[in-house]
Design a protein around this motif. Structure first.
Motif, mmCIF file in Angstrom:
data_model
loop_
_atom_site.group_PDB
_atom_site.id
_atom_site.type_symbol
_atom_site.label_atom_id
_atom_site.label_comp_id
_atom_site.label_asym_id
_atom_site.label_seq_id
_atom_site.Cartn_x
_atom_site.Cartn_y
_atom_site.Cartn_z
ATOM 1 N N PHE A 2 0.849 -1.196 0.000
ATOM 2 C CA PHE A 2 0.000 0.000 0.000
ATOM 3 C C PHE A 2 0.882 1.241 0.000
ATOM 4 N N VAL A 3 0.464 2.255 -0.762
ATOM 5 C CA VAL A 3 1.275 3.477 -0.800
ATOM 6 C C VAL A 3 0.903 4.415 0.343
ATOM 7 N N THR A 4 -0.116 4.038 1.106
ATOM 8 C CA THR A 4 -0.568 4.865 2.218
ATOM 9 C C THR A 4 -0.824 3.980 3.437
ATOM 10 N N PRO A 5 -0.614 4.517 4.636
ATOM 11 C CA PRO A 5 -0.886 3.695 5.826
ATOM 12 C C PRO A 5 -2.352 3.673 6.232
ATOM 13 N N LEU A 6 -3.202 4.349 5.461
ATOM 14 C CA LEU A 6 -4.612 4.451 5.852
ATOM 15 C C LEU A 6 -5.533 3.867 4.779
ATOM 16 N N ILE A 7 -6.386 2.963 5.207
ATOM 17 C CA ILE A 7 -7.337 2.323 4.303
ATOM 18 C C ILE A 7 -8.735 2.774 4.708
ATOM 19 N N ALA A 8 -9.561 3.146 3.740
ATOM 20 C CA ALA A 8 -10.983 3.382 4.021
ATOM 21 C C ALA A 8 -11.677 2.041 3.831
ATOM 22 N N GLY A 217 -8.155 6.914 16.648
ATOM 23 C CA GLY A 217 -7.299 8.084 16.468
ATOM 24 C C GLY A 217 -5.934 7.681 15.942
ATOM 25 N N ALA A 218 -5.099 8.692 15.660
ATOM 26 C CA ALA A 218 -3.793 8.435 15.048
ATOM 27 C C ALA A 218 -2.906 7.570 15.948
ATOM 28 N N GLU A 219 -3.087 7.685 17.270
ATOM 29 C CA GLU A 219 -2.257 6.868 18.175
ATOM 30 C C GLU A 219 -2.538 5.380 17.951
ATOM 31 N N ASP A 220 -3.796 5.049 17.681
ATOM 32 C CA ASP A 220 -4.148 3.647 17.408
ATOM 33 C C ASP A 220 -3.486 3.179 16.116
ATOM 34 N N VAL A 221 -3.466 4.057 15.110
ATOM 35 C CA VAL A 221 -2.810 3.701 13.843
ATOM 36 C C VAL A 221 -1.331 3.470 14.083
ATOM 37 N N LYS A 222 -0.715 4.350 14.865
ATOM 38 C CA LYS A 222 0.721 4.198 15.156
ATOM 39 C C LYS A 222 0.992 2.846 15.814
ATOM 40 N N ALA A 223 0.137 2.464 16.749
ATOM 41 C CA ALA A 223 0.341 1.192 17.461
ATOM 42 C C ALA A 223 0.202 0.010 16.503
ATOM 43 N N GLU A 230 1.157 -2.916 7.706
ATOM 44 C CA GLU A 230 1.536 -1.908 6.702
ATOM 45 C C GLU A 230 0.568 -0.746 6.695
ATOM 46 N N ALA A 231 -0.642 -1.015 7.149
ATOM 47 C CA ALA A 231 -1.682 0.018 7.099
ATOM 48 C C ALA A 231 -2.756 -0.305 8.126
ATOM 49 N N ALA A 232 -3.586 0.690 8.393
ATOM 50 C CA ALA A 232 -4.719 0.517 9.307
ATOM 51 C C ALA A 232 -5.991 0.897 8.568
ATOM 52 N N ALA A 233 -7.067 0.177 8.850
ATOM 53 C CA ALA A 233 -8.338 0.437 8.161
ATOM 54 C C ALA A 233 -9.322 1.136 9.087
ATOM 55 N N LEU A 234 -9.975 2.162 8.527
ATOM 56 C CA LEU A 234 -10.973 2.925 9.285
ATOM 57 C C LEU A 234 -12.372 2.567 8.805
ATOM 58 N N GLY A 235 -13.228 2.201 9.714
ATOM 59 C CA GLY A 235 -14.629 1.971 9.391
ATOM 60 C C GLY A 235 -15.490 2.973 10.135
ATOM 61 N N THR A 236 -15.680 2.697 11.416
ATOM 62 C CA THR A 236 -16.538 3.534 12.251
ATOM 63 C C THR A 236 -16.139 5.011 12.200
ATOM 64 N N ALA A 237 -14.843 5.292 12.120
ATOM 65 C CA ALA A 237 -14.374 6.692 12.114
ATOM 66 C C ALA A 237 -14.943 7.477 10.935
ATOM 67 N N LEU A 238 -15.401 6.738 9.882
ATOM 68 C CA LEU A 238 -15.933 7.426 8.694
ATOM 69 C C LEU A 238 -17.462 7.431 8.650
ATOM 70 N N PHE A 338 -6.193 12.045 10.669
ATOM 71 C CA PHE A 338 -5.425 10.839 11.005
ATOM 72 C C PHE A 338 -4.000 10.948 10.465
ATOM 73 N N LEU A 339 -3.886 11.352 9.183
ATOM 74 C CA LEU A 339 -2.554 11.394 8.555
ATOM 75 C C LEU A 339 -1.662 12.419 9.246
ATOM 76 N N LYS A 340 -2.256 13.551 9.631
ATOM 77 C CA LYS A 340 -1.491 14.574 10.318
ATOM 78 C C LYS A 340 -0.957 14.039 11.659
ATOM 79 N N GLY A 341 -1.803 13.269 12.323
ATOM 80 C CA GLY A 341 -1.406 12.704 13.608
ATOM 81 C C GLY A 341 -0.281 11.695 13.492
ATOM 82 N N LEU A 342 -0.059 11.187 12.272
ATOM 83 C CA LEU A 342 1.005 10.190 12.066
ATOM 84 C C LEU A 342 2.347 10.838 11.771
ATOM 85 N N SER A 343 2.298 12.099 11.342
ATOM 86 C CA SER A 343 3.559 12.694 10.878
ATOM 87 C C SER A 343 4.325 13.325 12.029
#
Ligand code: FMN
Length: 343
Positions: A2-8, A217-223, A230-238, A338-343
């Motif tokens: 994946f080119v991004t760490p975030l999956i919808a 939140g971004a902390e969960d993605v970091k963990a 390689e990536a984290a998927a967001l469901g409920t957040a959307l 989310f992405l901002k919280g990762l950087s």
């Protein structure tokens, strides 16, 4: 992969709209279209705007149950039907009297025709949930250039998925909103967190992993990333976003402090799914049989009537444990946050 760490994440039943996929992609996530419940024709229409945009996206399909409903479950289904009658009548509707045949295309979720569509007109990635796609289907998709991802909820399921030749795993924790992807047994009562589950799968299987379930939140993605995904998927957040096709009643319930908990229930569809606790969950969770999709079809008119009556008490208010953090507003803002919280 994946080119991004975030999956919808894919959210069937109308929640994932083309607009949601476009908006999340535009903000830097990799979106999945939701193929579940749709015919091949409806799926083609759903993904047409994504193809037209020339963007990279995945398609998610439900794998139909590989065996007929058992005799015990059939009997329990008949009992459950009787129990639903009073609730249905309260909403001025009925519970269907007949159970669809096993080979009914609806029971099979139009599987064969959707696989054919994706072979004839490939997308870059296909993910499966509720079971494993047979190895020959995986191989045929790969042959047309599609990467294949299986959804799993345990190490045992991950090992079984590897046997089918998939390219990646979506590791879903029981904190996830909506239906569990579990197919070997129900979600375990293990106290393992999502990062712990990812680590365990990673020790057992050398495939790229996407982590899902309860990411607020971004902390969960970091963990999740630190655990080896390689990536984290967001469901409920959307769910509450402008582009989400969730009903207004559902979006409002997610923001309503009157709802204080989520629970895994079979009451709406016969398959365990995490939802906000409402009257229907309280009244029917104890007696709902393990009979998906039969229970889904039994309760469909009732849910439609509740929705028409603007009454959330009998609606399937799918929600992951992170529901209180779900924000309204543009989906792009959620992804960017989310992405901002990762950087
Ligand atoms: C309303 C809703 C619908 C969903 N529909 C699907 C689906 O069609 N296919 C699928 O693989 N997962 C589905 N899921 C699960 C998500 O893809 C994802 O795994 C989950 O939402 C992640 O957990 P979270 O909700 O805590 O973020 C659904 C989840 C929700 C909340």
């Amino acid at each position: 992969m994946f080119v991004t760490p975030l999956i919808a994440a894919p959210m069937a039943g109308g929640t994932t709209t083309p607009e949601l996929a476009l908006a999340t992609h535009g903000a830097g996530a990799f979106p999945f279209a939701a193929g579940g419940y749709r015919t091949a024709e409806q799926l083609a229409t759903h993904i047409a705007p994504l193809r037209a945009a020339g963007m990279d996206f995945g398609v998610n399909l439900f794998v139909p149950r590989p065996f007929p409903l058992g005799a015990d479950e059939s009997a329990a289904l008949a009992t459950y039907r009787t129990q639903l009658l009073a609730t249905a009548r309260r909403y001025g509707t009925e519970v269907p009297g007949t159970v669809l045949a096993e080979d009914d295309p609806k029971v099979q979720d139009f599987w064969a025709e959707k696989v054919d569509l994706l072979l004839a007109d490939p997308v870059s990635m296909v993910s499966f949930t509720f079971g494993l796609a047979p190895a020959p289907v995986v191989a045929r998709l790969q042959k047309v250039g599609t990467r294949v991802m299986a959804s799993v909820t345990s190490v045992a399921e991950a090992l079984a998925a590897v046997e089918t030749g998939v390219d990646a795993l979506l590791v879903q924790h029981a904190n996830a909103g909506g239906h569990t992807a579990a197919f070997l047994s129900g979600p375990t009562n293990s106290s393992a967190t999502l990062p712990e589950l990812i680590s365990a799968v990673r020790d057992a299987v050398k495939l790229p992993i996407v982590g899902a379930g309860g990411i607020a939140g971004a902390e969960d993605v970091k963990a999740v990333l630190a655990a080896g995904a390689e990536a984290a998927a967001l469901g409920t957040a959307l769910l509450r976003t402008d582009e989400s096709g969730a009903r207004t009643l559902h979006k409002d319930a997610l923001a309503d402090p009157a709802y204080t908990a989520t629970v895994m229930t079979r009451a709406f569809t016969g398959k365990l799914a995490r939802a906000l606790v409402n009257d229907f969950v309280r009244d029917h969770s104890g007696s709902a049989p393990e009979a998906y999709p039969e229970v889904h079809f039994l309760t469909a008119p009732l849910r439609a009537a509740a929705s028409a009556a603007n009454d959330p008490r009998a609606l399937n208010l799918w929600a992951g444990t992170g529901w209180k953090s779900a924000k309204s507003g543009p989906a792009a803002a959620v992804v960017e946050g989310f992405l901002k919280g990762l950087s």
